[in-house]
Design an enzyme around this catalytic site. Structure first.
Site, PDB file in Angstrom:
ATOM      1  N   PHE A  71      27.809  40.062  29.002  1.00 13.32           N
ATOM      2  CA  PHE A  71      27.075  40.110  30.145  1.00 13.32           C
ATOM      3  C   PHE A  71      26.002  41.504  30.635  1.00 13.32           C
ATOM      4  CE2 PHE A  71      25.617  35.787  31.731  1.00 13.32           C
ATOM      5  CZ  PHE A  71      25.993  34.982  30.385  1.00 13.32           C
ATOM      6  N   THR A  76      27.282  43.581  33.570  1.00  9.80           N
ATOM      7  CA  THR A  76      27.299  43.546  34.843  1.00  9.80           C
ATOM      8  C   THR A  76      28.068  44.764  35.052  1.00  9.80           C
ATOM      9  OG1 THR A  76      29.548  42.852  34.764  1.00  9.80           O
ATOM     10  CG2 THR A  76      27.440  40.690  35.115  1.00  9.80           C
ATOM     11  N   TYR A 112      44.260  38.845  28.620  1.00 14.15           N
ATOM     12  CA  TYR A 112      42.661  38.446  29.055  1.00 14.15           C
ATOM     13  C   TYR A 112      42.639  37.638  28.622  1.00 14.15           C
ATOM     14  CZ  TYR A 112      37.839  38.892  30.081  1.00 14.15           C
ATOM     15  OH  TYR A 112      36.831  38.595  30.893  1.00 14.15           O
ATOM     16  N   SER A 172      36.235  33.458  29.621  1.00 15.54           N
ATOM     17  CA  SER A 172      35.594  33.941  29.398  1.00 15.54           C
ATOM     18  C   SER A 172      35.536  33.977  27.460  1.00 15.54           C
ATOM     19  CB  SER A 172      36.127  35.706  28.617  1.00 15.54           C
ATOM     20  OG  SER A 172      36.179  35.905  27.848  1.00 15.54           O
ATOM     21  N   ASP A 206      41.740  39.545  49.245  1.00 12.32           N
ATOM     22  CA  ASP A 206      42.436  40.344  47.771  1.00 12.32           C
ATOM     23  C   ASP A 206      42.603  38.244  47.190  1.00 12.32           C
ATOM     24  OD1 ASP A 206      43.760  41.102  45.462  1.00 12.32           O
ATOM     25  OD2 ASP A 206      45.262  42.245  46.773  1.00 12.32           O
ATOM     26  N   VAL A 207      42.416  38.032  46.031  1.00  8.47           N
ATOM     27  CA  VAL A 207      42.747  37.311  45.806  1.00  8.47           C
ATOM     28  C   VAL A 207      43.876  37.023  44.904  1.00  8.47           C
ATOM     29  CG1 VAL A 207      40.255  36.593  44.677  1.00  8.47           C
ATOM     30  CG2 VAL A 207      41.730  37.499  43.142  1.00  8.47           C
TER      31      VAL A 207
HETATM   32  N1  LIG Z   1      31.139  41.077  32.385  1.00  8.28           N
HETATM   33  C1  LIG Z   1      30.730  40.360  31.188  1.00  8.28           C
HETATM   34  O1  LIG Z   1      30.606  40.859  30.008  1.00  8.28           O
HETATM   35  C2  LIG Z   1      31.928  39.010  31.258  1.00  8.28           C
HETATM   36  C3  LIG Z   1      31.896  38.166  29.781  1.00  8.28           C
HETATM   37  C4  LIG Z   1      33.312  36.940  30.293  1.00  8.28           C
HETATM   38  C5  LIG Z   1      33.892  37.031  31.295  1.00  8.28           C
HETATM   39  N2  LIG Z   1      33.646  38.167  32.801  1.00  8.28           N
HETATM   40  C6  LIG Z   1      34.444  37.464  33.779  1.00  8.28           C
HETATM   41  O2  LIG Z   1      33.330  37.236  34.737  1.00  8.28           O
HETATM   42  C7  LIG Z   1      34.117  37.175  36.129  1.00  8.28           C
HETATM   43  C8  LIG Z   1      33.530  38.564  36.679  1.00  8.28           C
HETATM   44  O3  LIG Z   1      32.941  39.778  35.972  1.00  8.28           O
HETATM   45  P1  LIG Z   1      31.522  40.153  36.594  1.00  8.28           P
HETATM   46  O4  LIG Z   1      31.098  40.929  34.840  1.00  8.28           O
HETATM   47  O5  LIG Z   1      30.863  40.368  37.474  1.00  8.28           O
HETATM   48  O6  LIG Z   1      32.548  41.840  36.824  1.00  8.28           O
HETATM   49  P2  LIG Z   1      32.287  42.731  37.416  1.00  8.28           P
HETATM   50  O7  LIG Z   1      33.185  44.052  37.523  1.00  8.28           O
HETATM   51  O8  LIG Z   1      30.497  43.055  38.013  1.00  8.28           O
HETATM   52  O9  LIG Z   1      33.115  42.313  39.629  1.00  8.28           O
HETATM   53  C9  LIG Z   1      34.287  42.088  40.552  1.00  8.28           C
HETATM   54  C10 LIG Z   1      34.556  41.964  41.937  1.00  8.28           C
HETATM   55  O10 LIG Z   1      35.340  41.144  42.125  1.00  8.28           O
HETATM   56  C11 LIG Z   1      35.737  42.168  42.589  1.00  8.28           C
HETATM   57  N3  LIG Z   1      37.223  41.924  42.528  1.00  8.28           N
HETATM   58  C12 LIG Z   1      38.063  42.711  41.785  1.00  8.28           C
HETATM   59  N4  LIG Z   1      39.650  42.595  42.100  1.00  8.28           N
HETATM   60  C13 LIG Z   1      39.805  41.574  43.046  1.00  8.28           C
HETATM   61  C14 LIG Z   1      40.509  41.550  44.040  1.00  8.28           C
HETATM   62  N5  LIG Z   1      41.877  41.072  43.730  1.00  8.28           N
HETATM   63  N6  LIG Z   1      39.988  40.298  44.979  1.00  8.28           N
HETATM   64  C15 LIG Z   1      39.281  40.166  45.442  1.00  8.28           C
HETATM   65  N7  LIG Z   1      38.274  41.274  44.451  1.00  8.28           N
HETATM   66  C16 LIG Z   1      38.191  41.668  43.390  1.00  8.28           C
HETATM   67  C17 LIG Z   1      35.318  43.601  42.435  1.00  8.28           C
HETATM   68  O11 LIG Z   1      35.692  44.253  43.735  1.00  8.28           O
HETATM   69  C18 LIG Z   1      33.397  43.259  42.001  1.00  8.28           C
HETATM   70  O12 LIG Z   1      32.371  43.649  43.257  1.00  8.28           O
HETATM   71  C19 LIG Z   1      35.755  38.387  35.295  1.00  8.28           C
HETATM   72  O13 LIG Z   1      36.494  37.169  35.545  1.00  8.28           O
HETATM   73  C20 LIG Z   1      35.112  38.723  33.888  1.00  8.28           C
HETATM   74  O14 LIG Z   1      36.690  38.358  33.174  1.00  8.28           O
HETATM   75  C21 LIG Z   1      32.359  38.285  32.471  1.00  8.28           C
END
Ligand SMILES: NC(=O)c1ccc[n+]([C@@H]2O[C@H](COP(=O)([O-])OP(=O)(O)OC[C@H]3O[C@@H](n4cnc5c(N)ncnc54)[C@H](O)[C@@H]3O)[C@@H](O)[C@H]2O)c1
Length: 260
Positions: A194, A196, A161, A148, A59-60
């Site tokens: 992205f 995801t 955010y 982001s 848990d981060v």
């Molecule tokens: N997908 C996008 O378009 C996008 C764009 C800009 C920035 N981001 C950033 O990239 C990062 C990852 O995004 P993603 O799309 O891979 O998300 P995602 O939801 O696919 O993955 C996030 C992961 O973090 C884990 N997680 C959540 N809370 C947690 C905690 N307290 N401790 C440990 N793990 C935890 C989740 O279980 C999940 O597996 C985030 O910071 C997001 O803000 C994503």
């Protein structure tokens, strides 16, 4: 840096960016510690990678939990790479439709999970990286953070955010300066949109069509593998330091994010 034999800790390693980066670094010869709150997702990534990969439920937002993950990584070999790519909640608009203010707690929570947790992982991982032997150029390791494009052009509802991600951008240079004497680099990726699992419960084709339309080129959402490709380059290229790299196909958010 030659990442073969190095240990990489990936926070959010079960998620979109984290899983793709875990796979890419593992394929390039690193040992990978997949850290995630979601045991099922994180373990699936580590199990799939097999030898040289380990899942640690993390848990981060909890310092002890991060420290346990760092310790597990340092036991596997020289920890040299920490990728911070965990997810978290978005925030509400500052005023709702009845002009009631957003709860202050929602701002604190978003900043806590994105910004404070990133710093906590950075400082604890850096302490372990600093204890490794120096490589060529005196290099010991690299911290790769995830901001982001909302750090620069946050949309409606992204005050918290955007502040959290802007904080990650702002701390990149001072962190790099702090850690330079230890041979530790700090580089941040600022992704656009992205495809995801962060975009839950939506049809990928519709998502790609909606968000992709706003991207100048290529006209689609980014792929997690493209994030992972950049993360590998950041790890390997010793001259990348103290910088945030936008990875967004030249996308600039409008107030609502898309074309409208
Ligand atoms: N997908 C996008 O378009 C996008 C764009 C800009 C920035 N981001 C950033 O990239 C990062 C990852 O995004 P993603 O799309 O891979 O998300 P995602 O939801 O696919 O993955 C996030 C992961 O973090 C884990 N997680 C959540 N809370 C947690 C905690 N307290 N401790 C440990 N793990 C935890 C989740 O279980 C999940 O597996 C985030 O910071 C997001 O803000 C994503």
């Amino acid at each position: 840096m030659d990442i073969r034999g190095a240990v990489a800790l990936v926070a959010g390693g079960g998620g979109g960016f984290g899983a793709a980066t875990s796979r890419r670094l593992h394929a390039a010869g690193a040992k990978v510690v997949v850290c995630d709150l979601d045991e099922e997702k994180g373990r699936a990534v580590a199990d799939d990678l097999g030898a040289g990969a380990l899942f640690v439920r993390t848990d981060v937002t909890d310092e002890q939990s991060i420290q346990a993950a760092v310790d597990a990584a340092a036991e596997l070999g020289p920890l040299r790479i920490a990728v911070v790519a965990h997810g978290g909640p978005g925030g509400p608009r500052t005023l709702d439709r009845e002009s009631r203010p957003a709860p202050q707690e929602s701002f604190t929570r978003v900043v806590g999970i994105f910004l404070e947790a990133t710093y906590n992982i950075n400082r604890l991982a850096a302490a372990a990286i600093a204890r490794t032997e120096a490589l060529e150029h005196g290099e010991r390791g690299v911290l790769i953070n995830t901001a982001s494009i909302a750090a620069y052009d946050g949309t409606i509802g992204q005050a918290a955010y955007g502040a959290a991600k802007g904080g990650i951008v702002a701390m990149t240079l001072p962190l790099a300066r702090d850690l330079a004497p230890s041979g530790i680099r700090v580089v941040t990726i600022a992704p656009g949109t992205f495809l995801t699992p962060a975009f839950r419960n939506a049809d990928p084709e519709q998502l790609d069509a909606y968000w992709g339309a706003a991207v100048p080129f290529p006209k689609r959402m980014g792929r997690a593998e493209e994030y992972a490709q950049l993360a590998q380059q950041i790890a390997e290229n010793v001259y990348l330091n103290g910088e945030t790299i936008r990875l967004d196909g030249a996308l600039r958010f409008t107030p609502k994010g898309g074309n409208a």
